[in-house]
Design a protein around this motif. Sequence first.
Motif, PDB file in Angstrom:
ATOM      1  N   ARG A 139      41.157  40.802  42.343  1.00 33.90           N
ATOM      2  CA  ARG A 139      40.828  39.617  42.255  1.00 33.90           C
ATOM      3  C   ARG A 139      39.020  39.352  42.480  1.00 33.90           C
ATOM      4  N   PRO A 140      38.660  40.573  43.864  1.00 28.24           N
ATOM      5  CA  PRO A 140      37.897  40.172  44.527  1.00 28.24           C
ATOM      6  C   PRO A 140      36.972  40.356  43.704  1.00 28.24           C
ATOM      7  N   HIS A 141      36.782  41.744  42.640  1.00 28.98           N
ATOM      8  CA  HIS A 141      36.134  41.764  41.192  1.00 28.98           C
ATOM      9  C   HIS A 141      35.272  40.398  40.524  1.00 28.98           C
ATOM     10  N   ILE A 142      36.562  39.644  40.360  1.00 29.71           N
ATOM     11  CA  ILE A 142      35.794  38.767  39.582  1.00 29.71           C
ATOM     12  C   ILE A 142      35.705  37.695  39.865  1.00 29.71           C
ATOM     13  N   ALA A 143      36.166  37.661  41.134  1.00 31.34           N
ATOM     14  CA  ALA A 143      35.092  36.857  42.147  1.00 31.34           C
ATOM     15  C   ALA A 143      34.027  36.773  41.891  1.00 31.34           C
ATOM     16  N   ASP A 144      33.039  38.164  42.375  1.00 33.15           N
ATOM     17  CA  ASP A 144      32.577  38.571  41.953  1.00 33.15           C
ATOM     18  C   ASP A 144      31.475  38.959  40.882  1.00 33.15           C
ATOM     19  N   ALA A 145      32.082  38.383  39.760  1.00 33.27           N
ATOM     20  CA  ALA A 145      30.953  38.379  38.669  1.00 33.27           C
ATOM     21  C   ALA A 145      30.923  36.830  37.762  1.00 33.27           C
ATOM     22  N   LEU A 146      32.384  35.694  39.252  1.00 35.25           N
ATOM     23  CA  LEU A 146      31.860  34.606  39.058  1.00 35.25           C
ATOM     24  C   LEU A 146      30.692  33.979  39.980  1.00 35.25           C
ATOM     25  N   VAL A 147      30.428  34.726  41.301  1.00 33.50           N
ATOM     26  CA  VAL A 147      29.309  34.885  41.438  1.00 33.50           C
ATOM     27  C   VAL A 147      28.528  34.881  40.606  1.00 33.50           C
ATOM     28  N   GLY A 193      31.766  42.271  51.936  1.00 28.81           N
ATOM     29  CA  GLY A 193      32.961  40.962  50.844  1.00 28.81           C
ATOM     30  C   GLY A 193      33.403  40.090  51.873  1.00 28.81           C
ATOM     31  N   LYS A 194      33.452  39.889  53.196  1.00 28.74           N
ATOM     32  CA  LYS A 194      34.522  39.384  53.989  1.00 28.74           C
ATOM     33  C   LYS A 194      34.153  38.786  55.395  1.00 28.74           C
ATOM     34  N   PRO A 195      33.837  37.676  55.829  1.00 27.62           N
ATOM     35  CA  PRO A 195      33.392  37.414  56.516  1.00 27.62           C
ATOM     36  C   PRO A 195      33.826  37.879  58.296  1.00 27.62           C
ATOM     37  N   VAL A 223      29.101  30.477  38.997  1.00 24.88           N
ATOM     38  CA  VAL A 223      30.296  29.586  39.216  1.00 24.88           C
ATOM     39  C   VAL A 223      30.921  29.386  40.152  1.00 24.88           C
ATOM     40  N   VAL A 224      30.503  29.945  41.653  1.00 18.59           N
ATOM     41  CA  VAL A 224      30.861  29.809  42.797  1.00 18.59           C
ATOM     42  C   VAL A 224      29.721  30.488  43.354  1.00 18.59           C
ATOM     43  N   PRO A 225      29.512  29.733  45.110  1.00 18.36           N
ATOM     44  CA  PRO A 225      28.731  30.486  45.731  1.00 18.36           C
ATOM     45  C   PRO A 225      29.229  32.500  45.842  1.00 18.36           C
ATOM     46  N   ASP A 226      30.218  32.045  46.814  1.00 14.78           N
ATOM     47  CA  ASP A 226      30.999  33.208  47.069  1.00 14.78           C
ATOM     48  C   ASP A 226      32.000  33.540  46.329  1.00 14.78           C
ATOM     49  N   ARG A 227      32.876  35.100  47.187  1.00 15.61           N
ATOM     50  CA  ARG A 227      33.467  35.308  47.266  1.00 15.61           C
ATOM     51  C   ARG A 227      34.911  34.087  47.538  1.00 15.61           C
ATOM     52  N   GLY A 228      34.598  33.979  49.003  1.00 14.08           N
ATOM     53  CA  GLY A 228      35.459  33.236  49.584  1.00 14.08           C
ATOM     54  C   GLY A 228      35.977  31.773  48.933  1.00 14.08           C
ATOM     55  N   ALA A 229      34.251  31.449  48.291  1.00 15.49           N
ATOM     56  CA  ALA A 229      34.895  30.322  47.169  1.00 15.49           C
ATOM     57  C   ALA A 229      36.057  30.455  45.988  1.00 15.49           C
ATOM     58  N   ALA A 230      35.123  31.284  45.567  1.00 16.45           N
ATOM     59  CA  ALA A 230      36.517  31.818  44.072  1.00 16.45           C
ATOM     60  C   ALA A 230      38.214  31.372  44.615  1.00 16.45           C
ATOM     61  N   VAL A 288      32.813  41.496  34.993  1.00 14.62           N
ATOM     62  CA  VAL A 288      33.160  41.995  36.393  1.00 14.62           C
ATOM     63  C   VAL A 288      33.228  43.428  36.023  1.00 14.62           C
ATOM     64  N   GLN A 289      33.679  44.381  35.382  1.00 12.12           N
ATOM     65  CA  GLN A 289      33.372  45.607  35.376  1.00 12.12           C
ATOM     66  C   GLN A 289      32.788  46.279  36.139  1.00 12.12           C
ATOM     67  N   ARG A 290      31.048  45.958  35.501  1.00 16.79           N
ATOM     68  CA  ARG A 290      29.961  45.991  36.564  1.00 16.79           C
ATOM     69  C   ARG A 290      29.477  45.733  38.002  1.00 16.79           C
ATOM     70  N   HIS A 291      31.049  45.322  38.723  1.00 14.88           N
ATOM     71  CA  HIS A 291      31.544  44.726  40.278  1.00 14.88           C
ATOM     72  C   HIS A 291      32.711  46.152  41.203  1.00 14.88           C
ATOM     73  N   ILE A 292      33.291  47.012  39.815  1.00 15.21           N
ATOM     74  CA  ILE A 292      34.187  47.524  40.421  1.00 15.21           C
ATOM     75  C   ILE A 292      33.792  49.421  39.641  1.00 15.21           C
ATOM     76  N   GLU A 293      33.751  49.928  41.291  1.00 19.66           N
ATOM     77  CA  GLU A 293      33.037  51.087  41.052  1.00 19.66           C
ATOM     78  C   GLU A 293      34.312  52.087  40.646  1.00 19.66           C
ATOM     79  N   PRO A 294      33.804  52.912  39.505  1.00 24.89           N
ATOM     80  CA  PRO A 294      34.673  53.793  38.532  1.00 24.89           C
ATOM     81  C   PRO A 294      35.938  54.248  39.642  1.00 24.89           C
ATOM     82  N   GLY A 295      36.990  54.128  39.065  1.00 24.21           N
ATOM     83  CA  GLY A 295      38.232  54.776  40.028  1.00 24.21           C
ATOM     84  C   GLY A 295      38.691  53.834  40.532  1.00 24.21           C
ATOM     85  N   ALA A 296      38.044  52.848  41.321  1.00 26.81           N
ATOM     86  CA  ALA A 296      38.584  51.821  42.106  1.00 26.81           C
ATOM     87  C   ALA A 296      39.696  51.161  41.283  1.00 26.81           C
ATOM     88  N   THR A 297      40.605  50.481  42.965  1.00 26.52           N
ATOM     89  CA  THR A 297      41.611  49.819  42.093  1.00 26.52           C
ATOM     90  C   THR A 297      41.000  48.347  42.105  1.00 26.52           C
TER      91      THR A 297
END
Length: 280
Positions: free
Chosen positions: A132-140, A251-253, A144-151, A120-129
Motif C-alpha cells: 500500500r505505501p507504493h499506492i500512497a506514493d502515487a496518491l501523493v 517513507g515514515k517518521p 490527492v494527499v500530502p504524504d504517505r501517512g495521510a493516505a 503506482v509502478q513508477r514508485h516500485i523498484e523492479p522486483g520489490a515487494t
Amino acid sequence: MRIDPHTHTTRSDGRSTPAELMREAGQAGIDMIGLTDHDTVAGWDVAARGVGASGVALIRGMEISAMYHGITLHMLGYLFDPDNSAIQRHVREVRDSRVNRARDMVDRLSRDFPITWADVQRHIEPGATVGRPHIADALVEAGVVPDRGAAFTDLLRASSPYYVWHQAAEASEAIEWINGAGGRAVFAHPAAPHRNRIVPPEAFEEFAEAGLFGIEIDHRDNLESAKPELAAMADRLGLARFGSSDYHGLGKPNRLGENTTSQAVIEALTQSCQLEVLYP
Ligand code: AMP
Ligand code: FE
Ligand code: FE
Ligand code: ZN
C-alpha cells in the motif's frame, strides 16, 4: 551495543536502498542492524556488501505477512536458509497476491481519483515487494494527499472501501517454516490497533506452541498501555523481548535506533539459528 533488528529498504516499502540503509545505520551510531523487508530477501546481498564500509553488523531477516483467524499480522523471520523450498513457495504466493491486490485497489481508487497502475509502478523498484505505501506514493504525486501517512488515515486503511485483502499464510505455519529453515520467528508490533485488529491473548500461546522465539514490545505502533502486558506475556511464555525502529527511510517518521533490542536477546537468537550475523 545498539541493535535495531527491524528495518526496510526499496526492496519493499522503504525509501533507502540496502546500501544506503547500511550507511545511514553507521551514521546513526547503530552497531547491528536487522534488514527485514516485507516478503523478500532481495536486499540481503547488497546490504552484506555494505557491512565492511559501514562498520555495522547485519542480521539477515524478512517480515512475513501472515494471518490469525482473519486478522493480518507480521512475523519477523531471522537468519533462515533463503533457499528453503517452503519459504520460497510462501514468498512467491504472497508476493503474487500482493500484486493482484494492489491492482484491485488501484482499480477502485481510479474511479474517484486520478491514479493508474502505471503511476503506482513508477514508485516500485523492479522486483520489490508491492504494498500500500507504493499506492500512497502515487496518491501523493497526484496531489490527492500530502504524504504517505495521510493516505493511510483514510483511503488506504483496512476499513476503507478501497481496501482489498491479500492472501497470507497462517501465522503458526509461518513460524514453523521459519524454524524448519533454521531461523527463528518474532511477532512484530502485536499491539498496534491502528494497523490491524489486535490478536487475542490465546494467539500468543498458540504461537509459542508453534515455536515463536520472541515478541516486539518496544515499537512505536504498539499501544503504550499494552506494553506491560506484553512483557508479562513474554515472561510467562518464555519469549524474548524485542524492540526496533521499523525504519522505512523517508517513507515514515520512524528513526533508526529509536527502539533497540538487548545484546543478550540477540546472542540467544543467533545461537539457535542456521545463518550467522555478518560482522565488519
Ligand atoms: P501492506 O503490507 O501493503 O498491507 O501495507 C502495510 C504497510 O504500510 C506497512 O508495512 C507499513 O510500512 C505501511 N504503513 C502502514 N501505516 C502507515 C502509515 N500511517 N504511514 C506510512 N506507512 C504506513
Ligand atoms: Fe512496511
Ligand atoms: Fe510490520
Ligand atoms: Zn516492518
